[in-house]
Scaffold this motif. Sequence first.
Motif, PDB file in Angstrom:
ATOM      1  N   GLY A  21       0.758  -1.243   0.000  1.00 12.38           N
ATOM      2  CA  GLY A  21       0.000   0.000   0.000  1.00 12.38           C
ATOM      3  C   GLY A  21       0.786   1.291   0.000  1.00 12.38           C
ATOM      4  O   GLY A  21       0.211   2.360   0.217  1.00 12.38           O
ATOM      5  N   ASP A  22       2.074   1.237  -0.277  1.00  2.25           N
ATOM      6  CA  ASP A  22       2.872   2.466  -0.247  1.00  2.25           C
ATOM      7  C   ASP A  22       2.340   3.523  -1.213  1.00  2.25           C
ATOM      8  O   ASP A  22       2.135   4.675  -0.834  1.00  2.25           O
ATOM      9  CB  ASP A  22       4.341   2.176  -0.584  1.00  2.25           C
ATOM     10  CG  ASP A  22       5.027   1.335   0.470  1.00  2.25           C
ATOM     11  OD1 ASP A  22       4.546   1.296   1.621  1.00  2.25           O
ATOM     12  OD2 ASP A  22       6.054   0.708   0.133  1.00  2.25           O
ATOM     13  N   ARG A  70      -1.138   4.944  -0.218  1.00  2.00           N
ATOM     14  CA  ARG A  70      -1.097   5.981   0.826  1.00  2.00           C
ATOM     15  C   ARG A  70      -0.636   7.327   0.255  1.00  2.00           C
ATOM     16  O   ARG A  70      -1.122   8.382   0.661  1.00  2.00           O
ATOM     17  CB  ARG A  70      -0.206   5.519   1.981  1.00  2.00           C
ATOM     18  CG  ARG A  70      -0.884   4.433   2.826  1.00  2.00           C
ATOM     19  CD  ARG A  70      -0.077   4.040   4.056  1.00  2.00           C
ATOM     20  NE  ARG A  70       1.161   3.344   3.715  1.00  2.00           N
ATOM     21  CZ  ARG A  70       1.240   2.042   3.419  1.00  2.00           C
ATOM     22  NH1 ARG A  70       0.141   1.292   3.407  1.00  2.00           N
ATOM     23  NH2 ARG A  70       2.390   1.485   3.149  1.00  2.00           N
ATOM     24  N   VAL A  75      -9.575   5.106   1.874  1.00  2.00           N
ATOM     25  CA  VAL A  75      -8.688   4.092   1.310  1.00  2.00           C
ATOM     26  C   VAL A  75      -9.272   2.707   1.587  1.00  2.00           C
ATOM     27  O   VAL A  75      -9.677   2.417   2.712  1.00  2.00           O
ATOM     28  CB  VAL A  75      -7.274   4.188   1.925  1.00  2.00           C
ATOM     29  CG1 VAL A  75      -6.401   3.036   1.480  1.00  2.00           C
ATOM     30  CG2 VAL A  75      -6.638   5.516   1.573  1.00  2.00           C
ATOM     31  N   ALA A 129      -3.571   8.773  -1.640  1.00  2.00           N
ATOM     32  CA  ALA A 129      -4.635   9.213  -0.732  1.00  2.00           C
ATOM     33  C   ALA A 129      -4.476  10.674  -0.313  1.00  2.00           C
ATOM     34  O   ALA A 129      -5.454  11.335   0.038  1.00  2.00           O
ATOM     35  CB  ALA A 129      -4.677   8.317   0.505  1.00  2.00           C
ATOM     36  N   THR A 145      -2.082   0.922   7.200  1.00  2.42           N
ATOM     37  CA  THR A 145      -2.957   2.054   6.899  1.00  2.42           C
ATOM     38  C   THR A 145      -4.097   2.033   7.903  1.00  2.42           C
ATOM     39  O   THR A 145      -5.247   1.755   7.561  1.00  2.42           O
ATOM     40  CB  THR A 145      -3.492   1.942   5.447  1.00  2.42           C
ATOM     41  OG1 THR A 145      -2.413   1.574   4.584  1.00  2.42           O
ATOM     42  CG2 THR A 145      -4.082   3.255   4.969  1.00  2.42           C
ATOM     43  N   ALA A 167      -7.495   3.916   7.318  1.00  2.00           N
ATOM     44  CA  ALA A 167      -7.809   3.812   5.894  1.00  2.00           C
ATOM     45  C   ALA A 167      -9.246   4.211   5.580  1.00  2.00           C
ATOM     46  O   ALA A 167      -9.493   4.990   4.662  1.00  2.00           O
ATOM     47  CB  ALA A 167      -7.538   2.396   5.402  1.00  2.00           C
TER      48      ALA A 167
END
Length: 129
Positions: A50-51, A54, A88, A57, A80, A83
Motif C-alpha cells: 500500500g505504499d 497511501r 482508502v 490518498a 494504513t 484507511a
Amino acid sequence: MTSLLPSLLTALDRFNTAHPWDHNAHFHPWILRQLPRRFGSALDVGSGSGDLVRLLAARAATVHGIDPDPAIIARARELTPSAKAAGVTFTVADAPTGIPGGSYDVITCVAVLHHLPLADALAAFRDHL
C-alpha cells in the motif's frame, strides 16, 4: 582481503536497514509528478503493502488498492490504520478480471503490467477510467 568481507557485509546490512530501497517505490515520485494535485478517485493495481495507495490518498478523495495476495493486503491494511476515514480500501483481487466496479480518475500499476494479459488489462483499465 577476505577478512574485510564480513565487515563490509555487516556495514551494508546496517545501511540497507537504515535506508531501505524498493525498486517499485523508486517510481512513485515520478508517477505523482504526472498526476494533478487533486483528483476524485484512484485505483492501484498490484498495490502490495500500500505504499503508493497511501501517497495517492493525499491527493484523492478515494483510493482503492487491489492485489491477489491476501497476506500482502492484510499487511497493507495494518500499515494504513485510518484507511476507512481517509477513503482508502484494499481488496484481494486479480486484474484485469477482478477490478472493482465503477470508474476511476487515475489507475496506476507499478511493476505489474508485464504479469497481466496486456490487451485484456489495457481494455479493462480503459473501461474503468
